[in-house]
Design a protein around this motif. Structure first.
Motif, PDB file in Angstrom:
ATOM      1  N   ALA A   1       8.018  -4.048   2.987  1.00  0.00           N
ATOM      2  CA  ALA A   1       6.887  -4.440   3.844  1.00  0.00           C
ATOM      3  C   ALA A   1       7.165  -4.000   5.281  1.00  0.00           C
ATOM      4  O   ALA A   1       8.317  -3.976   5.719  1.00  0.00           O
ATOM      5  N   LYS A   2       6.103  -3.645   5.984  1.00  0.00           N
ATOM      6  CA  LYS A   2       6.236  -3.286   7.400  1.00  0.00           C
ATOM      7  C   LYS A   2       4.972  -3.736   8.120  1.00  0.00           C
ATOM      8  O   LYS A   2       3.898  -3.199   7.891  1.00  0.00           O
TER       9      LYS A   2
ATOM     10  N   VAL B   1       3.873  -5.125  -1.978  1.00  0.00           N
ATOM     11  CA  VAL B   1       5.286  -5.228  -1.597  1.00  0.00           C
ATOM     12  C   VAL B   1       5.792  -6.677  -1.621  1.00  0.00           C
ATOM     13  O   VAL B   1       6.855  -6.967  -1.093  1.00  0.00           O
TER      14      VAL B   1
ATOM     15  N   LYS C   1       2.044  -2.059   6.178  1.00  0.00           N
ATOM     16  CA  LYS C   1       2.341  -1.893   4.750  1.00  0.00           C
ATOM     17  C   LYS C   1       2.608  -3.294   4.189  1.00  0.00           C
ATOM     18  O   LYS C   1       3.753  -3.741   4.130  1.00  0.00           O
ATOM     19  N   VAL C   2       1.521  -3.980   3.830  1.00  0.00           N
ATOM     20  CA  VAL C   2       1.628  -5.389   3.448  1.00  0.00           C
ATOM     21  C   VAL C   2       1.015  -5.684   2.076  1.00  0.00           C
ATOM     22  O   VAL C   2       0.949  -6.847   1.677  1.00  0.00           O
ATOM     23  N   GLN C   3       0.577  -4.660   1.376  1.00  0.00           N
ATOM     24  CA  GLN C   3       0.065  -4.874   0.020  1.00  0.00           C
ATOM     25  C   GLN C   3       0.950  -4.137  -0.974  1.00  0.00           C
ATOM     26  O   GLN C   3       1.445  -3.045  -0.711  1.00  0.00           O
TER      27      GLN C   3
ATOM     28  N   PHE D   1       4.383  -9.246  -0.115  1.00  0.00           N
ATOM     29  CA  PHE D   1       4.176  -9.896   1.181  1.00  0.00           C
ATOM     30  C   PHE D   1       3.462 -11.234   1.054  1.00  0.00           C
ATOM     31  O   PHE D   1       3.806 -12.185   1.750  1.00  0.00           O
TER      32      PHE D   1
ATOM     33  N   ASN E   1      -5.055 -10.584  -0.248  1.00  0.00           N
ATOM     34  CA  ASN E   1      -5.241  -9.188   0.118  1.00  0.00           C
ATOM     35  C   ASN E   1      -6.710  -8.931   0.399  1.00  0.00           C
ATOM     36  O   ASN E   1      -7.582  -9.521  -0.241  1.00  0.00           O
TER      37      ASN E   1
END
Length: 90
Positions: free
Chosen positions: A67-68, A15, A11-13, A17, A36
Motif C-alpha cells: 500500500a502507498k 493490497v 495505491k490503496v486497493q 488496506f 473501496n
C-alpha cells in the motif's frame, strides 16, 4: 466525540488496506466503516475520541508496502449514535 468522512488516495486497493484500516481503528476503540470506491480511492467514516482519530489517520499515512498512501482528505460530519464497531463494507 467526533466523526470524520475520509477519502484516501494512492495505491490503496487490492493490497489489504481496508482490513489494515479496520484493525487499526478497532485497536483505538474507534467505530465507523471503510470501503473501496470505483475511482480507486478508499472511503471511510471514523468516529470516536478526537486524539485517537488523529493518531489513526496518521497511521494510515504510514501504511506498509505494497500500500502507498498519496493523500488523505477528511471532513468533520455529524456523529452516528449507537454505532458499535468499525466494519469493512463491500
Amino acid at each position: 466525540m467526533k466523526r470524520f468522512h475520509v477519502i484516501v488516495d494512492g495505491k490503496v486497493q487490492g493490497v489489504g488496506f481496508r482490513y489494515h484500516t479496520q484493525i487499526t481503528a478497532s485497536q483505538r476503540d474507534l467505530t465507523g466503516w471503510v470501503r473501496n470506491k470505483l475511482d480507486g480511492t478508499v472511503e471511510l467514516e471514523v468516529q470516536g475520541d478526537p486524539d485517537q482519530i488523529v493518531t489513526f489517520l496518521s497511521s494510515l499515512e504510514k501504511a506498509r508496502f505494497p500500500a502507498k498512501v498519496a493523500d488523505i482528505k477528511s471532513t468533520e460530519i455529524s456523529i452516528q449514535e449507537n454505532e458499535g464497531m468499525f466494519s469493512v463494507r463491500g
